[in-house]
Design a protein around this motif. Structure first.
Motif, mmCIF file in Angstrom:
data_model
loop_
_atom_site.group_PDB
_atom_site.id
_atom_site.type_symbol
_atom_site.label_atom_id
_atom_site.label_comp_id
_atom_site.label_asym_id
_atom_site.label_seq_id
_atom_site.Cartn_x
_atom_site.Cartn_y
_atom_site.Cartn_z
ATOM 1 N N UNK A 65 0.835 -1.199 0.000
ATOM 2 C CA UNK A 65 0.000 0.000 0.000
ATOM 3 C C UNK A 65 0.868 1.247 0.000
ATOM 4 N N UNK A 66 0.288 2.353 -0.465
ATOM 5 C CA UNK A 66 0.973 3.649 -0.462
ATOM 6 C C UNK A 66 0.418 4.465 0.701
ATOM 7 N N UNK A 67 1.307 5.047 1.490
ATOM 8 C CA UNK A 67 0.901 5.878 2.620
ATOM 9 C C UNK A 67 0.469 7.242 2.081
ATOM 10 N N UNK A 68 -0.813 7.600 2.306
ATOM 11 C CA UNK A 68 -1.305 8.895 1.842
ATOM 12 C C UNK A 68 -2.055 9.661 2.922
ATOM 13 N N UNK A 69 -2.034 9.137 4.159
ATOM 14 C CA UNK A 69 -2.789 9.792 5.224
ATOM 15 C C UNK A 69 -2.102 9.553 6.566
ATOM 16 N N UNK A 70 -2.536 10.275 7.582
ATOM 17 C CA UNK A 70 -2.021 10.125 8.942
ATOM 18 C C UNK A 70 -3.045 9.410 9.809
ATOM 19 N N UNK A 71 -2.572 8.663 10.774
ATOM 20 C CA UNK A 71 -3.418 7.875 11.668
ATOM 21 C C UNK A 71 -2.792 6.510 11.765
ATOM 22 N N UNK A 72 -3.416 5.554 12.358
ATOM 23 C CA UNK A 72 -4.669 5.640 13.111
ATOM 24 C C UNK A 72 -4.433 6.273 14.485
ATOM 25 N N UNK A 73 -5.511 6.717 15.087
ATOM 26 C CA UNK A 73 -5.404 7.376 16.384
ATOM 27 C C UNK A 73 -6.051 6.549 17.495
ATOM 28 N N UNK A 74 -6.133 5.246 17.282
ATOM 29 C CA UNK A 74 -6.637 4.312 18.291
ATOM 30 C C UNK A 74 -5.426 3.603 18.895
ATOM 31 N N UNK A 75 -5.341 3.559 20.212
ATOM 32 C CA UNK A 75 -4.188 2.957 20.891
ATOM 33 C C UNK A 75 -3.975 1.517 20.420
ATOM 34 N N UNK A 76 -2.722 1.177 20.115
ATOM 35 C CA UNK A 76 -2.374 -0.177 19.699
ATOM 36 C C UNK A 76 -2.435 -0.418 18.206
ATOM 37 N N UNK A 77 -3.085 0.462 17.479
ATOM 38 C CA UNK A 77 -3.176 0.298 16.028
ATOM 39 C C UNK A 77 -2.008 1.013 15.374
ATOM 40 N N UNK A 78 -1.400 0.357 14.364
ATOM 41 C CA UNK A 78 -0.233 0.949 13.707
ATOM 42 C C UNK A 78 -0.516 1.419 12.291
ATOM 43 N N UNK A 79 -1.614 0.938 11.680
ATOM 44 C CA UNK A 79 -1.916 1.315 10.294
ATOM 45 C C UNK A 79 -3.414 1.192 10.053
ATOM 46 N N UNK A 80 -3.953 2.131 9.287
ATOM 47 C CA UNK A 80 -5.344 2.083 8.826
ATOM 48 C C UNK A 80 -5.309 1.836 7.329
ATOM 49 N N UNK A 81 -5.988 0.802 6.887
ATOM 50 C CA UNK A 81 -5.971 0.405 5.477
ATOM 51 C C UNK A 81 -7.229 0.833 4.749
ATOM 52 N N UNK A 82 -7.112 1.047 3.455
ATOM 53 C CA UNK A 82 -8.297 1.249 2.621
ATOM 54 C C UNK A 82 -9.083 -0.060 2.594
ATOM 55 N N UNK A 83 -10.354 0.017 2.181
ATOM 56 C CA UNK A 83 -11.179 -1.189 2.094
ATOM 57 C C UNK A 83 -10.536 -2.219 1.162
ATOM 58 N N UNK A 84 -10.026 -1.768 0.003
ATOM 59 C CA UNK A 84 -9.428 -2.696 -0.963
ATOM 60 C C UNK A 84 -8.242 -3.444 -0.360
ATOM 61 N N UNK A 85 -7.395 -2.737 0.383
ATOM 62 C CA UNK A 85 -6.236 -3.379 1.010
ATOM 63 C C UNK A 85 -6.685 -4.332 2.113
ATOM 64 N N UNK A 86 -7.663 -3.909 2.910
ATOM 65 C CA UNK A 86 -8.175 -4.757 3.994
ATOM 66 C C UNK A 86 -8.813 -6.027 3.438
ATOM 67 N N UNK A 87 -9.536 -5.888 2.332
ATOM 68 C CA UNK A 87 -10.188 -7.046 1.711
ATOM 69 C C UNK A 87 -9.146 -8.051 1.223
ATOM 70 N N UNK A 88 -8.043 -7.554 0.656
ATOM 71 C CA UNK A 88 -6.969 -8.427 0.185
ATOM 72 C C UNK A 88 -6.416 -9.275 1.321
ATOM 73 N N UNK A 89 -6.346 -8.704 2.511
ATOM 74 C CA UNK A 89 -5.818 -9.433 3.676
ATOM 75 C C UNK A 89 -6.871 -10.270 4.386
#
Length: 124
Positions: A65-89
């Motif tokens: 994936x390409x990093x184009x945004x900042x976040x996530x802001x939930x403790x313990x989370x290191x990356x927020x994925x687009x739906x397409x990337x999340x679906x692939x995983x």
């Protein structure tokens, strides 16, 4: 010493989540509009425009994936994925998933924007 850039010092392990539908079309940190169908993600510190391989610890599936945004802001989370990337995983059936992320060079088999949009590399 290898002359190619295959160092693996940038490996990070933690939880990945994915953007809810309400973010579709909103402006991201680099000025693009969020597209749930693109292979993009948010990270707190990696340079905007950089690429990372996200690998599911449970299944071994991975996506670049390409990093184009900042976040996530939930403790313990290191990356927020687009739906397409999340679906692939296989993440779209769960709230979050343990992943490893590793910076990679942009390769020719990495999906890129088809609308002709450029990649902002200013970091601001």
């Amino acid at each position: 010493m290898d002359s190619c850039h295959t160092r693996h010092e940038a490996v990070q392990t933690g939880e990945a989540s994915w953007y809810a539908e309400k973010f579709q079309g909103r402006q991201t940190a680099n000025g693009e509009h969020f597209d749930a169908g693109a292979l993009t993600a948010a990270h707190r510190t990696l340079p905007l425009g950089s690429y990372v391989r996200v690998r599911s610890v449970a299944t071994g599936k991975s996506v670049v994936v390409r990093i184009n945004d900042r976040g996530p802001y939930v403790k313990g989370r290191i990356i927020d994925l687009s739906y397409a990337a999340a679906k692939t995983l296989g993440l779209t059936d769960a709230r979050s998933m343990q992943v490893q992320i590793e910076r990679v060079e942009h390769t020719s088999n990495t999906q890129t924007e088809s609308d002709g949009g450029g990649i902002l590399t200013t970091g601001r």
